[in-house]
Scaffold this active site. Structure first.
Site, PDB file in Angstrom:
ATOM      1  N   TYR A 121       0.818  -1.215   0.000  1.00  0.00           N
ATOM      2  CA  TYR A 121       0.000   0.000   0.000  1.00  0.00           C
ATOM      3  C   TYR A 121       0.854   1.267   0.000  1.00  0.00           C
ATOM      4  CZ  TYR A 121      -4.051  -2.882   0.051  1.00  0.00           C
ATOM      5  OH  TYR A 121      -4.997  -3.799  -0.337  1.00  0.00           O
ATOM      6  N   ARG A 132       1.557   1.812  -3.539  1.00  0.00           N
ATOM      7  CA  ARG A 132       0.378   2.365  -4.220  1.00  0.00           C
ATOM      8  C   ARG A 132       0.154   3.826  -3.844  1.00  0.00           C
ATOM      9  NH1 ARG A 132      -4.554  -1.571  -4.098  1.00  0.00           N
ATOM     10  NH2 ARG A 132      -5.311   0.065  -5.475  1.00  0.00           N
ATOM     11  N   GLN A 144     -14.662   1.447  -7.195  1.00  0.00           N
ATOM     12  CA  GLN A 144     -13.940   0.374  -6.496  1.00  0.00           C
ATOM     13  C   GLN A 144     -12.505   0.817  -6.230  1.00  0.00           C
ATOM     14  OE1 GLN A 144     -15.008  -3.701  -8.416  1.00  0.00           O
ATOM     15  NE2 GLN A 144     -15.404  -2.137  -9.935  1.00  0.00           N
ATOM     16  N   VAL A 197      -9.325   2.917  -4.849  1.00  0.00           N
ATOM     17  CA  VAL A 197      -8.984   3.536  -3.567  1.00  0.00           C
ATOM     18  C   VAL A 197      -8.183   4.818  -3.769  1.00  0.00           C
ATOM     19  CG1 VAL A 197      -9.184   1.367  -2.304  1.00  0.00           C
ATOM     20  CG2 VAL A 197      -6.956   2.018  -3.260  1.00  0.00           C
ATOM     21  N   ASP A 198      -7.769   5.100  -5.011  1.00  0.00           N
ATOM     22  CA  ASP A 198      -7.036   6.351  -5.265  1.00  0.00           C
ATOM     23  C   ASP A 198      -8.003   7.538  -5.198  1.00  0.00           C
ATOM     24  OD1 ASP A 198      -8.094   7.173  -7.924  1.00  0.00           O
ATOM     25  OD2 ASP A 198      -7.145   5.342  -8.647  1.00  0.00           O
ATOM     26  N   HIS A 230     -14.451   0.295  -1.720  1.00  0.00           N
ATOM     27  CA  HIS A 230     -13.351  -0.562  -1.258  1.00  0.00           C
ATOM     28  C   HIS A 230     -12.352   0.198  -0.387  1.00  0.00           C
ATOM     29  CE1 HIS A 230     -14.037  -3.554  -4.830  1.00  0.00           C
ATOM     30  NE2 HIS A 230     -15.017  -3.567  -3.941  1.00  0.00           N
ATOM     31  N   CYS A 246      -1.126   2.624  16.886  1.00  0.00           N
ATOM     32  CA  CYS A 246      -2.095   3.623  17.337  1.00  0.00           C
ATOM     33  C   CYS A 246      -1.524   4.406  18.531  1.00  0.00           C
ATOM     34  CB  CYS A 246      -3.396   2.928  17.735  1.00  0.00           C
ATOM     35  SG  CYS A 246      -4.644   4.071  18.326  1.00  0.00           S
ATOM     36  N   THR A 285     -13.790  -1.954 -15.368  1.00  0.00           N
ATOM     37  CA  THR A 285     -13.687  -2.982 -14.326  1.00  0.00           C
ATOM     38  C   THR A 285     -13.919  -4.336 -14.979  1.00  0.00           C
ATOM     39  OG1 THR A 285     -14.653  -3.837 -12.273  1.00  0.00           O
ATOM     40  CG2 THR A 285     -16.070  -2.417 -13.595  1.00  0.00           C
ATOM     41  N   SER A 286     -13.148  -5.327 -14.538  1.00  0.00           N
ATOM     42  CA  SER A 286     -13.169  -6.625 -15.228  1.00  0.00           C
ATOM     43  C   SER A 286     -14.421  -7.440 -14.918  1.00  0.00           C
ATOM     44  CB  SER A 286     -11.916  -7.426 -14.847  1.00  0.00           C
ATOM     45  OG  SER A 286     -11.841  -7.555 -13.446  1.00  0.00           O
TER      46      SER A 286
HETATM   47  N1  APR Z   1      -9.977   2.570 -19.818  1.00  0.00           N
HETATM   48  C1  APR Z   1     -10.988   1.784 -19.362  1.00  0.00           C
HETATM   49  N2  APR Z   1     -10.814   0.527 -18.939  1.00  0.00           N
HETATM   50  C2  APR Z   1      -9.579   0.020 -18.966  1.00  0.00           C
HETATM   51  C3  APR Z   1      -8.469   0.769 -19.403  1.00  0.00           C
HETATM   52  C4  APR Z   1      -8.705   2.103 -19.854  1.00  0.00           C
HETATM   53  N3  APR Z   1      -7.712   2.875 -20.290  1.00  0.00           N
HETATM   54  N4  APR Z   1      -7.366  -0.018 -19.303  1.00  0.00           N
HETATM   55  C5  APR Z   1      -7.770  -1.209 -18.813  1.00  0.00           C
HETATM   56  N5  APR Z   1      -9.113  -1.192 -18.607  1.00  0.00           N
HETATM   57  C6  APR Z   1      -9.970  -2.259 -18.096  1.00  0.00           C
HETATM   58  C7  APR Z   1      -9.471  -3.656 -18.360  1.00  0.00           C
HETATM   59  O1  APR Z   1      -9.936  -4.079 -19.628  1.00  0.00           O
HETATM   60  C8  APR Z   1     -10.110  -4.443 -17.220  1.00  0.00           C
HETATM   61  O2  APR Z   1     -11.346  -4.960 -17.604  1.00  0.00           O
HETATM   62  O3  APR Z   1      -9.989  -2.139 -16.689  1.00  0.00           O
HETATM   63  C9  APR Z   1     -10.333  -3.397 -16.114  1.00  0.00           C
HETATM   64  C10 APR Z   1      -9.479  -3.586 -14.887  1.00  0.00           C
HETATM   65  O4  APR Z   1      -9.865  -4.779 -14.246  1.00  0.00           O
HETATM   66  P1  APR Z   1      -9.219  -5.226 -12.859  1.00  0.00           P
HETATM   67  O5  APR Z   1      -7.735  -5.083 -12.920  1.00  0.00           O
HETATM   68  O6  APR Z   1      -9.782  -6.556 -12.525  1.00  0.00           O
HETATM   69  O7  APR Z   1      -9.731  -4.110 -11.823  1.00  0.00           O
HETATM   70  P2  APR Z   1     -11.133  -3.975 -11.092  1.00  0.00           P
HETATM   71  O8  APR Z   1     -12.210  -4.636 -11.873  1.00  0.00           O
HETATM   72  O9  APR Z   1     -11.294  -2.544 -10.741  1.00  0.00           O
HETATM   73  O10 APR Z   1     -10.872  -4.807  -9.768  1.00  0.00           O
HETATM   74  C11 APR Z   1     -11.904  -4.854  -8.802  1.00  0.00           C
HETATM   75  O11 APR Z   1     -10.572  -6.126  -7.289  1.00  0.00           O
HETATM   76  O12 APR Z   1      -8.420  -6.336  -6.508  1.00  0.00           O
HETATM   77  C12 APR Z   1      -9.698  -5.959  -6.178  1.00  0.00           C
HETATM   78  O13 APR Z   1     -10.472  -4.384  -4.615  1.00  0.00           O
HETATM   79  C13 APR Z   1      -9.716  -4.493  -5.805  1.00  0.00           C
HETATM   80  O14 APR Z   1     -11.157  -2.720  -6.518  1.00  0.00           O
HETATM   81  C14 APR Z   1     -10.438  -3.859  -6.953  1.00  0.00           C
HETATM   82  C15 APR Z   1     -11.353  -4.971  -7.413  1.00  0.00           C
END
Ligand code: APR
Length: 256
Positions: free
Chosen positions: A85, A88, A120, A122-123, A138, A166, A205-206
Site C-alpha cells: 500500500y 500504491r 472500487q 482507492v485512489d 473498497h 495507534c 472494471t473486469s
Molecule cells: N480505460 C478503461 N478501462 C480500462 C483501461 C482504460 N484505459 N485499461 C484497462 N481497462 C480495463 C481492463 O480491460 C479491465 O477490464 O480495466 C479493467 C481492470 O480490471 P481489474 O484489474 O480486474 O480491476 P477492477 O475490476 O477494478 O478490480 C476490482 O478487485 O483487486 C480488487 O479491490 C480491488 O477494486 C479492486 C477490485
C-alpha cells in the site's frame, strides 16, 4: 453475501453477441428526469499510469493482489501488506486525473444530485478531477485506521520498514481498505442509489469482483439502461445493453 469476493470462473470468459459501439460515435442521451449511477474500476485510472489488477503488469513483486489484500495476508505479513500500500500511495501521489475522470466530474456538474459515482478504486483521482458525489466502496488509499479503535484518519505516510501503531491504544494501524472477505463500505447506500437510478454506466472494471460485478444484474431486474466502457469486454459483458470498446479517456469525454 456482501463480502468482497473473486468470481470463481474469472478466467473462463464467455463471449456473447451484444450491441457494440465504436468509441467515436457513442453517446448517452440523458433526459431531465434521468438519474445516472456510475461504477468505476481500476481501468479509469489506467491512463493516469496506475496499474490495473488483472491485466498485464497486474502482479506486484510476483504476488497476485488477492495474496496481499486479505486479512490473512495482514495477519501473516503486515510488513508486506504495508509495502504494497505504500507503493500504491507513492504511485497515486505521482499520478494526475485523466480525461475520463474529468468527463465524469463534468457530467456531475450538469446533473447535480441526479448523479452518483461508486468507485472500487482507492485512489483519489476522481476527487482531484472535481467529482464530489464519490463513494469509495473498497476504502481509501490515503486513510488508515487502528485495528481496535477502527476510526479512519487521513494518512499519506509510507511505511516500508517501521509499521505504524495507534497513539491512543498501541494496537496496529492498518490501511483503510476493504480486503477480500471483508464487507464493502455502505452497501445499503449503494443499493438505495441503484434503486432510484434510471441509467447505469460501468467503466474499466473486469467484472470479476463481487458485489460490484453484480450491480448490472440489479439494474437488469429493474429494466433500466446499462452501458459498459472499456477496451475489452468484462466478464459480465452479457448483462449490459451496450458495450463501448475504447479507453475511458477516449470514450467518456464524447459520451455527453
Ligand atoms: N480505460 C478503461 N478501462 C480500462 C483501461 C482504460 N484505459 N485499461 C484497462 N481497462 C480495463 C481492463 O480491460 C479491465 O477490464 O480495466 C479493467 C481492470 O480490471 P481489474 O484489474 O480486474 O480491476 P477492477 O475490476 O477494478 O478490480 C476490482 O478487485 O483487486 C480488487 O479491490 C480491488 O477494486 C479492486 C477490485
Amino acid at each position: 453475501m456482501y463480502a468482497l469476493r473473486l468470481h470463481r470462473g474469472f478466467r473462463a470468459v464467455v463471449r456473447q453477441t451484444m450491441k457494440r459501439g465504436r468509441a467515436d460515435n457513442c453517446r448517452m442521451e440523458l433526459s431531465a428526469e434521468d438519474r445516472l449511477f456510475v461504477l468505476t474500476g481500476a481501468g479509469i485510472s489506467a491512463e493516469s499510469g496506475l496499474a490495473t489488477f488483472r491485466g498485464s503488469g497486474g502482479l506486484w513483486n510476483g504476488h497476485r493482489v488477492e495474496e496481499v489484500a486479505t486479512p490473512e495476508a495482514w495477519e501473516a505479513n503486515p510488513e508486506l501488506v504495508w509495502r504494497f500500500y505504500s507503493m500504491r500511495r507513492r504511485d497515486a501521489m505521482a499520478a494526475q486525473p485523466n480525461a475520463g475522470h474529468r468527463a465524469l466530474a463534468k457530467v456531475e456538474e450538469r446533473l447535480g444530485e441526479r448523479f452518483y459515482l461508486c468507485t472500487q478504486n482507492v485512489d483519489d483521482l476522481h476527487e482531484r478531477a472535481g467529482s464530489q458525489r464519490v463513494h469509495h466502496m473498497h476504502g481509501r488509499l490515503f486513510e488508515s485506521r487502528c485495528e481496535r479503535c477502527a476510526v479512519p484518519f487521513v494518512d499519506t505516510a509510507l511505511y516500508e520498514s517501521v509499521l505504524p501503531m495507534c497513539e491512543k491504544c498501541g494496537h496496529a494501524v492498518r490501511p483503510h481498505i476493504v480486503w477480500f472477505g471483508e464487507i464493502p463500505l455502505d452497501m445499503d447506500g449503494i443499493y438505495a442509489e441503484l434503486d432510484r437510478a434510471t441509467v447505469v454506466l460501468v467503466v474499466g472494471t473486469s467484472g470479476s469482483v463481487y458485489p460490484a460485478a453484480g450491480f448490472v444484474s440489479i439494474a437488469n431486474r429493474r429494466r433500466i439502461r446499462t452501458m459498459y466502457v472499456g477496451p475489452e469486454e468484462p466478464l459480465n459483458a452479457h448483462a449490459f445493453d451496450d458495450i463501448v470498446l475504447g479507453t475511458a479517456a477516449e470514450v467518456l469525454p464524447g459520451l455527453w
